[in-house]
Scaffold this motif. Structure first.
Motif, PDB file in Angstrom:
ATOM      1  N   PRO A 113     -39.480  23.337 -55.660  1.00  0.00           N
ATOM      2  CA  PRO A 113     -40.472  22.889 -56.656  1.00  0.00           C
ATOM      3  C   PRO A 113     -41.697  23.798 -56.653  1.00  0.00           C
ATOM      4  O   PRO A 113     -42.119  24.305 -55.613  1.00  0.00           O
ATOM      5  N   PHE A 114     -42.273  23.993 -57.835  1.00  0.00           N
ATOM      6  CA  PHE A 114     -43.452  24.852 -57.954  1.00  0.00           C
ATOM      7  C   PHE A 114     -44.374  24.331 -59.045  1.00  0.00           C
ATOM      8  O   PHE A 114     -43.992  23.488 -59.868  1.00  0.00           O
ATOM      9  N   VAL A 115     -45.600  24.858 -59.038  1.00  0.00           N
ATOM     10  CA  VAL A 115     -46.630  24.490 -60.002  1.00  0.00           C
ATOM     11  C   VAL A 115     -47.102  25.758 -60.703  1.00  0.00           C
ATOM     12  O   VAL A 115     -47.249  26.809 -60.065  1.00  0.00           O
ATOM     13  N   ILE A 116     -47.324  25.687 -62.000  1.00  0.00           N
ATOM     14  CA  ILE A 116     -47.869  26.819 -62.760  1.00  0.00           C
ATOM     15  C   ILE A 116     -49.386  26.688 -62.800  1.00  0.00           C
ATOM     16  O   ILE A 116     -49.908  25.691 -63.315  1.00  0.00           O
ATOM     17  N   VAL A 117     -50.094  27.673 -62.263  1.00  0.00           N
ATOM     18  CA  VAL A 117     -51.556  27.680 -62.242  1.00  0.00           C
ATOM     19  C   VAL A 117     -52.032  28.726 -63.245  1.00  0.00           C
ATOM     20  O   VAL A 117     -51.786  29.921 -63.074  1.00  0.00           O
ATOM     21  N   CYS A 118     -52.700  28.287 -64.292  1.00  0.00           N
ATOM     22  CA  CYS A 118     -53.198  29.176 -65.343  1.00  0.00           C
ATOM     23  C   CYS A 118     -54.684  29.426 -65.112  1.00  0.00           C
ATOM     24  O   CYS A 118     -55.525  28.571 -65.392  1.00  0.00           O
ATOM     25  N   ARG A 164     -40.145  25.885 -68.493  1.00  0.00           N
ATOM     26  CA  ARG A 164     -38.905  25.205 -68.870  1.00  0.00           C
ATOM     27  C   ARG A 164     -37.926  25.042 -67.705  1.00  0.00           C
ATOM     28  O   ARG A 164     -36.847  24.467 -67.887  1.00  0.00           O
ATOM     29  N   GLU A 165     -38.288  25.545 -66.539  1.00  0.00           N
ATOM     30  CA  GLU A 165     -37.398  25.441 -65.389  1.00  0.00           C
ATOM     31  C   GLU A 165     -37.392  24.011 -64.848  1.00  0.00           C
ATOM     32  O   GLU A 165     -38.432  23.338 -64.858  1.00  0.00           O
ATOM     33  N   PRO A 166     -36.253  23.522 -64.377  1.00  0.00           N
ATOM     34  CA  PRO A 166     -36.190  22.138 -63.881  1.00  0.00           C
ATOM     35  C   PRO A 166     -37.045  21.895 -62.647  1.00  0.00           C
ATOM     36  O   PRO A 166     -37.429  20.748 -62.386  1.00  0.00           O
ATOM     37  N   GLU A 167     -37.355  22.942 -61.880  1.00  0.00           N
ATOM     38  CA  GLU A 167     -38.153  22.766 -60.662  1.00  0.00           C
ATOM     39  C   GLU A 167     -39.652  22.797 -60.922  1.00  0.00           C
ATOM     40  O   GLU A 167     -40.435  22.624 -59.987  1.00  0.00           O
ATOM     41  N   CYS A 168     -40.074  23.009 -62.176  1.00  0.00           N
ATOM     42  CA  CYS A 168     -41.495  23.040 -62.496  1.00  0.00           C
ATOM     43  C   CYS A 168     -42.056  21.623 -62.450  1.00  0.00           C
ATOM     44  O   CYS A 168     -41.613  20.743 -63.195  1.00  0.00           O
ATOM     45  N   ARG A 169     -43.041  21.406 -61.584  1.00  0.00           N
ATOM     46  CA  ARG A 169     -43.609  20.069 -61.391  1.00  0.00           C
ATOM     47  C   ARG A 169     -44.827  19.815 -62.273  1.00  0.00           C
ATOM     48  O   ARG A 169     -45.072  18.686 -62.685  1.00  0.00           O
TER      49      ARG A 169
END
Length: 577
Positions: free
Chosen positions: A119-124, A185-190
């Motif tokens: 699992p990962f988080v996108i930080v903008c 769009r990845e399933p592991e995106c939290r």
């Protein structure tokens, strides 16, 4: 495709030079072994041109060249060297082309993101808040992909030492294709966290992320009332307003100091000791600055009946309900506002130098006053620590902590809101945490009673046997004691059970938030997924585990039962008599 497009002319030049040179060399007659004219084959001509291009030089093959062949070879050598210099120069120019470098980096970044299995988080945005959030995620072993338009920030990100692997890309985070490359769009995106310095960009990121993946959680920083209303209208979008958080923390410190102390301890504020709350006075307060933060703080103070005096050069008398001192917060203005008799001072301007100057004046005029200061830049941390204010409100750090709390343990804020007007329960929880966890830094984690995260518990519950929280957190080394952890909240279906006791039943599908140590989490994981450990905790009996020991246990039990039967039969005649 970028390489082929850029290298089209150099490749064509090399092909033409080689084609002409090989063809003419094959057509020029040479001298054979017997002295008769003999032409070179196309293969030999190609072989000759290949090794001469590498400056190796294996001689004249297959026979000695004629003068005409040598003259043509000299011409081809110079033309080949020029063609290769042109091609190599084009390659160097391509590598140095920023558009090509950006395209390669984007392709490599997207490929590595697609290969991520955790699992990962996108930080903008990788400013102060993004940097602190990435560090917090790393400390909790949660990966992140970072997008920022500033190349210097991405270079700084690349040299950070994280516990887990982080991926970064220099790109505009509000562009849809870059969010897709980052894994929205990845399933592991939290979750997607929008932390840029532009309100419109954060709103754009939130909208685009929900359109690309309606199921992803979005957290956006915003201080604009208009943007907050717009974002709140979107489903599963959380808006984090640092100024509202400031007001909430100060309000909590005044009204519920024990709860404020507990909240600071749970989020890991340095120097916080559990059970030692701040002693915030209730007299007249002075607010230096009536911007977005000042307005939030003033409304909270007025709501609780606390008199507040505002110092600001641009306050409109028609819109302000209270006493105003116009001007900048300097020595004379503070005295005019009554700083000598004030119970507390809030240095809340948007300038760190002004806020530090206010603290120096207050220390001289009223050293007993309770001081609250706003820190705008994280790099000024050492100066604010030296100022020794009672409460420091740092925008980036406060925002990062709130977001991290939402991502790692979202039930914590639910519990804090629940305890706001329950001082007795807060006191009991603090005492229990001090007894169980101690003064060490808290470790929060969530347990899901599912087949994936708690296989042994699910098998145990399927047998129909009851299981309580006390059984689950019993210490395997001492059945009369418990693990050094405290269950805080249970999410059951859509309901929240706050501060459950040890007799509370554990049911399938429960989500339980614990506070303890990392070692207690590891021991609890063994209880959740090891049937032998769980059986021992609930019965006090350690069953044999190997096949041989299980067979010996069954054989011993059968012998014991047979012995009982024989004794019973031998006593039957005496009983009849």
């Amino acid at each position: 495709m970028v390489v082929l497009r850029h290298m089209r002319k150099p490749v064509f030049v090399l092909i033409i030079v080689y084609a002409i040179g090989i063809s003419v060399m094959a057509l020029i007659p040479g001298v054979g072994v017997d002295g008769q004219p003999e032409k070179m084959s196309l293969f030999h001509a190609f072989y000759f041109f290949t090794y001469t291009a590498t400056t190796t030089g294996f001689g004249e093959i297959p026979h000695a060249f004629s003068d005409v062949q040598r003259l043509w070879a000299v011409f081809c050598l110079y033309m080949g060297a020029i063609a290769w210099l042109y091609a190599i120069g084009s390659i160097i120019g391509l590598v140095q082309n920023p558009h090509f470098t950006r395209a390669v980096n984007e392709h490599s970044f997207a490929r590595r993101v697609r290969r991520m299995e955790d699992p990962f988080v996108i930080v903008c945005g990788f400013g102060d808040t993004g940097s602190l959030l990435a560090r917090g995620l790393s400390d909790h072993h949660l990966r992140a992909t970072v997008l920022d338009r500033d190349p210097e920030r991405i270079k700084a990100f690349a040299v950070r030492d994280y516990r887990v692997r982080m991926l970064g890309l220099c790109a505009h985070p509000d562009v849809p294709r870059h969010l897709i490359d980052a894994g929205v769009r990845e399933p592991e995106c939290r979750a997607v966290v929008a932390l840029t310095n532009e309100e419109d960009a954060n709103r754009q990121i939130a909208i685009v992320a929900k359109l690309l993946n309606p199921g992803v959680k979005v957290i956006s920083r915003s201080t604009s009332e208009r943007h907050c209303k717009h974002l709140n209208a979107l489903q599963d979008v959380q808006v984090v307003n640092p100024f509202a958080i400031f007001a909430e923390l100060l309000d909590m410190a005044i009204i519920a100091p024990q709860l404020h102390n507990l909240n600071s301890w749970l989020v890991g504020v340095p120097g916080t000791r559990l059970g030692h709350p701040l002693d915030v006075p209730r007299g007249t307060w002075i607010l230096c600055g009536y911007g977005r933060m000042g307005q939030e703080l003033h409304s909270r103070l007025v709501h609780h009946g606390i008199e507040a005096v505002v110092i600001d050069p641009d306050v409109d008398d028609c819109e302000f309900p209270g006493r105003i001192v116009r001007g900048y917060a300097d020595y004379d203005t503070l005295r005019e506002a009554g700083v000598e008799q004030a119970a507390g001072i809030v240095a809340g301007t948007d300038s760190d130098s002004d806020n530090l100057g206010i603290l120096v004046c207050v220390r001289h005029l009223n050293p007993k006053a309770f001081t609250v200061v706003r820190q705008n830049q994280h790099e000024n941390q050492l100066a604010f620590d030296a100022a020794q204010a009672n409460l420091i409100l740092q925008s980036s750090l406060t925002t990062a902590r709130r977001i991290l709390k939402t991502l790692i343990s979202p039930l914590i804020q639910e519990m804090i809101d629940y305890l706001y007007e329950r001082s007795q329960q807060t006191e009991e929880l603090v005492q229990r945490l001090r007894t169980t966890v101690g003064e060490r830094s808290p470790h929060l984690w969530r347990v899901a009673i599912t087949g994936e995260d708690a296989s042994s518990v699910m098998e145990f519950l399927e047998t129909g046997k009851p299981l309580s929280l006390g059984d689950l957190i019993r210490h395997p080394d001492n059945l009369d004691g418990s693990l050094p952890c405290v269950p805080l909240v249970i999410r059951r279906n859509e309901e929240l059970l706050m501060l459950p006791d040890d007799s509370e039943a554990v049911l399938p599908g429960d989500g339980i938030l614990f506070c303890g140590s990392e070692r207690s989490e590891r021991l609890l994981q063994a209880s959740l997924n090891n049937p032998y450990t769980l059986h021992y905790l609930t019965t006090g009996i350690d069953p044999p585990r190997g096949l041989v020991f299980q067979w010996l246990a069954r054989w011993r039990e059968q012998r014991h039962q047979t012995g009982k039967g024989q004794v019973s039969d031998s006593k039957t005649p005496d009983a009849n008599r």
